[in-house]
Design an enzyme around this catalytic site. Structure first.
Site, mmCIF file in Angstrom:
data_model
loop_
_atom_site.group_PDB
_atom_site.id
_atom_site.type_symbol
_atom_site.label_atom_id
_atom_site.label_comp_id
_atom_site.label_asym_id
_atom_site.label_seq_id
_atom_site.Cartn_x
_atom_site.Cartn_y
_atom_site.Cartn_z
ATOM 1 N N THR A 32 0.809 -1.214 0.000
ATOM 2 C CA THR A 32 0.000 0.000 0.000
ATOM 3 C C THR A 32 0.846 1.269 0.000
ATOM 4 O O THR A 32 0.302 2.351 -0.187
ATOM 5 C CB THR A 32 -0.957 0.016 1.203
ATOM 6 O OG1 THR A 32 -0.208 -0.185 2.405
ATOM 7 C CG2 THR A 32 -1.999 -1.086 1.072
ATOM 8 N N THR A 33 2.155 1.152 0.241
ATOM 9 C CA THR A 33 3.036 2.295 0.015
ATOM 10 C C THR A 33 3.404 2.286 -1.459
ATOM 11 O O THR A 33 4.465 1.838 -1.865
ATOM 12 C CB THR A 33 4.298 2.221 0.895
ATOM 13 O OG1 THR A 33 3.913 2.246 2.262
ATOM 14 C CG2 THR A 33 5.200 3.425 0.646
ATOM 15 N N ARG A 126 -6.330 4.108 7.420
ATOM 16 C CA ARG A 126 -6.629 4.073 5.997
ATOM 17 C C ARG A 126 -7.870 3.240 5.679
ATOM 18 O O ARG A 126 -8.544 3.484 4.685
ATOM 19 C CB ARG A 126 -5.429 3.511 5.203
ATOM 20 C CG ARG A 126 -4.124 4.242 5.403
ATOM 21 C CD ARG A 126 -4.170 5.674 4.897
ATOM 22 N NE ARG A 126 -4.201 5.765 3.450
ATOM 23 C CZ ARG A 126 -3.126 5.934 2.688
ATOM 24 N NH1 ARG A 126 -1.934 6.023 3.224
ATOM 25 N NH2 ARG A 126 -3.247 6.034 1.381
ATOM 26 N N LYS A 149 1.253 -7.160 10.101
ATOM 27 C CA LYS A 149 1.823 -5.813 10.009
ATOM 28 C C LYS A 149 0.887 -4.915 10.794
ATOM 29 O O LYS A 149 -0.250 -4.674 10.388
ATOM 30 C CB LYS A 149 1.940 -5.353 8.555
ATOM 31 C CG LYS A 149 2.455 -3.925 8.416
ATOM 32 C CD LYS A 149 2.481 -3.461 6.964
ATOM 33 C CE LYS A 149 2.927 -2.010 6.871
ATOM 34 N NZ LYS A 149 2.923 -1.504 5.472
#
Length: 279
Positions: A32-33, A126, A149
């Site tokens: 997602t980065t 998010r 994570k």
């Protein structure tokens, strides 16, 4: 991305190779980065395939295959496994969130279709869905769920989550400014944003910690804080993508709804990257 909005696979190969050479312990493809959320499936899988082929087994490649549509998550996960990835990073459903019962069913459905280790990903800022300790206690019963994570930023929750760590379940920091606190309670490492521009230093920090070189690890953690603050001064991944461009001399293009960072952000990136010795 190229100026026309297409994926620049040649630059992607070069970045993957750079990470191998810099000592990254693993690479997340389509995490997602990045701009995985703007890729069509063919591009998503092509990015994963490109990274797998470039890395060629030298370090693990983990594919981001999460979705708010379980059927879509199954498709991406199954196809990523065919491409030869070593594991999957699967974010919680977003927008159409889930109850505890349906969340477990979501992950069970995806995990049952693959033979790969799966890392759960909780980032409530998010997704608006927090993986609580109670939820993770249930999810870790799924045989191929091997870690999480954790990016809630809630230290109390992180400490409670650490009680679930065992030889079959790992805890990874999802926040660059909380790596050492998480390691101190049993974490295994970080799935990093700043690692996109400082992979060697970030990996060294982890290895210093596990070698008992705590002062050396602390020095790296604290030295990164000003740069981390700039990287997150606008919505992720806009600043860090610009930082990669500055570091590698790559033209930086985005797909809407993401766009170029503010001039002040770019100036601050140049300042802090220079101070940290990257430029």
């Amino acid at each position: 991305m190229k100026e026309d909005g297409s994926v620049d696979y040649e630059q992607l190969k070069e970045l993957a190779e750079w990470h191998v050479q810099e000592g990254s312990d693993a690479i997340i493809a389509c995490g997602t980065t990045g701009e995985a959320s703007t890729l069509v499936d063919e591009e998503h899988l092509a990015v994963i395939d490109t990274v797998v082929k470039q890395v060629n087994g030298r370090i693990p490649v983990i594919a981001g295959t999460g979705s708010n549509d379980t059927k879509h998550g199954i498709f991406l996960s199954v196809e990523a496994e065919k491409l030869g990835v070593d594991g999957l990073l699967i974010v919680t459903p977003y927008y159409n969130k889930a109850t505890k019962k349906s969340l477990v069913a979501h992950y069970e459905a995806i995990c049952s279709q693959v033979n790969l280790p799966v890392i759960l990903y909780s980032v409530p800022s998010r997704t608006a869905l927090n993986l609580t300790v109670e939820m993770v206690t249930e999810l870790k019963k799924i045989p191929n769920v091997k870690g999480i994570k954790e990016a809630s930023g809630d230290i109390s929750q992180i400490v409670a989550m650490a009680r679930l760590v065992d030889e079959d379940f790992a805890l990874y920091s999802g926040n660059d400014d909380q790596v050492l606190p998480m390691l101190s309670v049993g974490g295994s490492g970080v799935i990093s944003t700043i690692g996109n521009i400082a992979p060697k230093q970030t990996s060294q920090m982890i290895h210093h910690y596990f070698a008992g070189e705590l002062e050396a690890a602390k020095e790296i953690q604290l030295a990164q804080i000003p740069l981390i603050q700039v990287i997150f001064s606008e919505v992720n991944p806009v600043p860090v993508k610009k930082a990669v461009g500055l570091l590698k001399g790559i033209e930086t293009n985005y797909r809407l709804p993401l766009g170029q960072p503010e001039d002040e952000t770019v100036a601050n990136l140049q300042k802090e990257m220079t101070a940290y010795g990257l430029l």
